[in-house]
Scaffold this motif. Structure first.
Motif, PDB file in Angstrom:
ATOM      1  N   PHE A   4       5.455 -16.519  37.109  1.00 35.11           N
ATOM      2  CA  PHE A   4       4.644 -15.985  36.159  1.00 35.11           C
ATOM      3  C   PHE A   4       4.342 -14.315  36.503  1.00 35.11           C
ATOM      4  CE2 PHE A   4       3.534 -20.387  36.841  1.00 35.11           C
ATOM      5  CZ  PHE A   4       3.483 -20.928  35.482  1.00 35.11           C
ATOM      6  N   THR A   5       4.162 -13.719  35.570  1.00 36.75           N
ATOM      7  CA  THR A   5       3.732 -12.574  35.480  1.00 36.75           C
ATOM      8  C   THR A   5       2.186 -12.405  35.773  1.00 36.75           C
ATOM      9  OG1 THR A   5       3.377 -11.938  33.229  1.00 36.75           O
ATOM     10  CG2 THR A   5       5.368 -11.748  33.699  1.00 36.75           C
ATOM     11  N   SER A  10      -3.533 -13.435  35.111  1.00 37.08           N
ATOM     12  CA  SER A  10      -4.779 -13.113  34.673  1.00 37.08           C
ATOM     13  C   SER A  10      -5.312 -13.391  33.491  1.00 37.08           C
ATOM     14  CB  SER A  10      -4.737 -11.313  34.410  1.00 37.08           C
ATOM     15  OG  SER A  10      -4.083 -10.693  35.842  1.00 37.08           O
ATOM     16  N   ASP A  11      -4.437 -13.542  32.196  1.00 33.07           N
ATOM     17  CA  ASP A  11      -4.920 -14.024  30.940  1.00 33.07           C
ATOM     18  C   ASP A  11      -5.302 -15.394  31.140  1.00 33.07           C
ATOM     19  OD1 ASP A  11      -5.265 -13.709  28.188  1.00 33.07           O
ATOM     20  OD2 ASP A  11      -3.754 -15.238  28.124  1.00 33.07           O
ATOM     21  N   ARG A  12      -4.634 -16.435  32.063  1.00 33.49           N
ATOM     22  CA  ARG A  12      -4.811 -17.652  32.135  1.00 33.49           C
ATOM     23  C   ARG A  12      -6.052 -18.044  32.866  1.00 33.49           C
ATOM     24  NH1 ARG A  12      -1.741 -22.564  33.038  1.00 33.49           N
ATOM     25  NH2 ARG A  12      -3.222 -24.241  32.785  1.00 33.49           N
ATOM     26  N   LEU A  13      -6.266 -17.490  33.871  1.00 31.21           N
ATOM     27  CA  LEU A  13      -7.680 -17.186  34.397  1.00 31.21           C
ATOM     28  C   LEU A  13      -8.881 -16.696  34.116  1.00 31.21           C
ATOM     29  CD1 LEU A  13      -6.210 -17.207  38.124  1.00 31.21           C
ATOM     30  CD2 LEU A  13      -6.851 -19.386  37.187  1.00 31.21           C
ATOM     31  N   SER A  22      -9.399  -8.364  34.799  1.00 25.61           N
ATOM     32  CA  SER A  22      -8.609  -9.371  35.262  1.00 25.61           C
ATOM     33  C   SER A  22      -7.699  -9.224  36.389  1.00 25.61           C
ATOM     34  CB  SER A  22      -8.121 -10.094  34.151  1.00 25.61           C
ATOM     35  OG  SER A  22      -7.072  -9.259  33.565  1.00 25.61           O
ATOM     36  N   ALA A  23      -7.056  -8.120  36.208  1.00 27.74           N
ATOM     37  CA  ALA A  23      -5.778  -7.693  37.281  1.00 27.74           C
ATOM     38  C   ALA A  23      -6.381  -7.566  38.640  1.00 27.74           C
ATOM     39  CB  ALA A  23      -5.364  -6.430  36.850  1.00 27.74           C
ATOM     40  N   GLN A  24      -8.028  -6.879  38.523  1.00 31.04           N
ATOM     41  CA  GLN A  24      -8.340  -6.550  39.984  1.00 31.04           C
ATOM     42  C   GLN A  24      -9.060  -8.131  40.542  1.00 31.04           C
ATOM     43  OE1 GLN A  24      -8.741  -4.165  41.713  1.00 31.04           O
ATOM     44  NE2 GLN A  24     -10.184  -5.134  43.264  1.00 31.04           N
ATOM     45  N   ASN A  25      -9.421  -8.919  39.621  1.00 26.42           N
ATOM     46  CA  ASN A  25      -9.654 -10.317  39.917  1.00 26.42           C
ATOM     47  C   ASN A  25      -8.530 -11.001  40.584  1.00 26.42           C
ATOM     48  OD1 ASN A  25     -12.404  -9.929  39.240  1.00 26.42           O
ATOM     49  ND2 ASN A  25     -12.308 -11.837  37.767  1.00 26.42           N
ATOM     50  N   LEU A  26      -7.363 -10.850  39.915  1.00 25.39           N
ATOM     51  CA  LEU A  26      -6.179 -11.555  40.420  1.00 25.39           C
ATOM     52  C   LEU A  26      -5.859 -11.179  41.721  1.00 25.39           C
ATOM     53  CD1 LEU A  26      -3.757 -13.443  39.812  1.00 25.39           C
ATOM     54  CD2 LEU A  26      -2.628 -11.370  38.822  1.00 25.39           C
ATOM     55  N   LYS A  27      -5.857  -9.683  42.021  1.00 29.77           N
ATOM     56  CA  LYS A  27      -5.549  -9.317  43.370  1.00 29.77           C
ATOM     57  C   LYS A  27      -6.409  -9.795  44.443  1.00 29.77           C
ATOM     58  CE  LYS A  27      -5.129  -4.748  45.514  1.00 29.77           C
ATOM     59  NZ  LYS A  27      -5.128  -3.223  45.580  1.00 29.77           N
ATOM     60  N   VAL A  28      -7.642  -9.790  44.083  1.00 27.66           N
ATOM     61  CA  VAL A  28      -8.648 -10.481  45.010  1.00 27.66           C
ATOM     62  C   VAL A  28      -8.302 -11.899  45.425  1.00 27.66           C
ATOM     63  CG1 VAL A  28     -11.129 -10.952  45.494  1.00 27.66           C
ATOM     64  CG2 VAL A  28     -10.545  -8.843  44.622  1.00 27.66           C
ATOM     65  N   ASN A  99     -16.159 -24.578  37.555  1.00 31.73           N
ATOM     66  CA  ASN A  99     -15.339 -23.897  36.702  1.00 31.73           C
ATOM     67  C   ASN A  99     -15.569 -24.430  35.294  1.00 31.73           C
ATOM     68  OD1 ASN A  99     -13.308 -23.494  39.184  1.00 31.73           O
ATOM     69  ND2 ASN A  99     -13.982 -21.536  38.316  1.00 31.73           N
ATOM     70  N   THR A 100     -16.879 -25.196  35.162  1.00 32.60           N
ATOM     71  CA  THR A 100     -17.019 -25.678  33.728  1.00 32.60           C
ATOM     72  C   THR A 100     -16.851 -24.729  32.620  1.00 32.60           C
ATOM     73  OG1 THR A 100     -19.183 -25.801  34.292  1.00 32.60           O
ATOM     74  CG2 THR A 100     -18.167 -27.659  34.819  1.00 32.60           C
ATOM     75  N   ALA A 101     -17.151 -23.608  32.712  1.00 27.85           N
ATOM     76  CA  ALA A 101     -17.243 -22.553  31.763  1.00 27.85           C
ATOM     77  C   ALA A 101     -16.071 -22.001  31.315  1.00 27.85           C
ATOM     78  CB  ALA A 101     -18.366 -21.602  32.157  1.00 27.85           C
ATOM     79  N   GLU A 102     -15.152 -22.112  32.369  1.00 31.41           N
ATOM     80  CA  GLU A 102     -13.689 -21.582  32.024  1.00 31.41           C
ATOM     81  C   GLU A 102     -12.838 -22.818  31.546  1.00 31.41           C
ATOM     82  OE1 GLU A 102     -12.612 -19.936  35.443  1.00 31.41           O
ATOM     83  OE2 GLU A 102     -14.259 -19.165  36.236  1.00 31.41           O
ATOM     84  N   GLY A 103     -12.294 -22.305  30.252  1.00 30.94           N
ATOM     85  CA  GLY A 103     -11.495 -23.500  29.429  1.00 30.94           C
ATOM     86  C   GLY A 103     -10.090 -23.779  30.164  1.00 30.94           C
ATOM     87  N   TRP A 104      -9.547 -23.174  31.267  1.00 31.52           N
ATOM     88  CA  TRP A 104      -8.362 -23.521  31.530  1.00 31.52           C
ATOM     89  C   TRP A 104      -8.539 -24.809  32.441  1.00 31.52           C
ATOM     90  CZ3 TRP A 104      -7.859 -23.760  36.942  1.00 31.52           C
ATOM     91  CH2 TRP A 104      -8.960 -23.142  37.684  1.00 31.52           C
TER      92      TRP A 104
END
Length: 202
Positions: A4-5, A10-13, A22-28, A99-104
């Motif tokens: 995955f790119t 980032s878009d999934r999460l 989202s890119a910063q969140n992914l890095k962390v 994570n109930t608020a997150e659709g994934w």
């Protein structure tokens, strides 16, 4: 076996955030995940479990990764009491409840919830068929604590009380079913549940 790119992850999460956030969140998140998986990895050493090539990320196919979700789904589809009981011990409430608020995570949460209820009902029926009424009733009560409107669980309870010759308890369970369905969903019990109550209290 999939790659995955950064953008896909980032878009999934964090689809609700802008690209930079989202890119910063992914890095962390990747740093935290690698530390959790390999707390003793030497600085500068490439992670073993999470691998990447250029801008793609994936799981190392050489890693032996066992998930309790996989164990649960396998055991929950079994036909014997021991495996079903082990499946129920693995399930400890809603999947990723934080994570109930997150659709994934919603689809997996619903699938596991439904699988748990089906496995628990199957186990309760097996106990009832083997005249282990206490075990069947215990599991039925556990089901109702999670899903108060679960009519099959009410039906098993009525069967167990009837097997013990306690018609008053059968009626009490049916009334609880009636009241719960009315309060929660504004509906009446199914014709199947009502017919069972009438049959067991004749």
């Amino acid at each position: 076996g999939k790659w995955f790119t950064r953008e896909q992850l980032s878009d999934r999460l964090w689809s609700e955030l802008d690209i930079e956030a989202s890119a910063q969140n992914l890095k962390v998140a990747l740093n935290a995940l690698n530390r959790a998986l390999e707390p003793h990895r030497e600085p500068g050493q490439s992670p073993f479990f999470i691998t990447h090539r250029e801008s793609l990320y994936g799981l190392n196919p050489a890693a032996q990764i066992n998930l309790d979700i996989d164990d649960f789904l396998t055991l929950a589809s079994a036909e014997n009491v021991d495996d079903l009981e082990e499946a129920l011990t693995i399930y400890r409430g809603d999947y990723l409840c934080e994570n109930t608020a997150e659709g994934w995570s919603h689809e997996m949460r619903e699938q596991l919830h439904e699988t748990y209820l089906n496995a628990a009902l199957h186990l309760a029926r097996l106990h009832f068929q083997a005249d282990r009424w206490d075990e069947a009733m215990k599991i039925s009560h556990e089901i109702l604590s999670i899903d108060p409107c679960n009519e099959p669980a009410f039906q098993i309870l009525m069967h167990c009380h009837a097997a013990r010759g306690n018609r008053a308890a059968v009626h009490s369970v049916y009334q609880r079913c009636v009241n719960t369905l009315n309060d929660e969903l504004d509906v009446s019990p199914s014709s199947e549940t009502t017919a069972l109550w009438q049959q067991l209290t004749q």
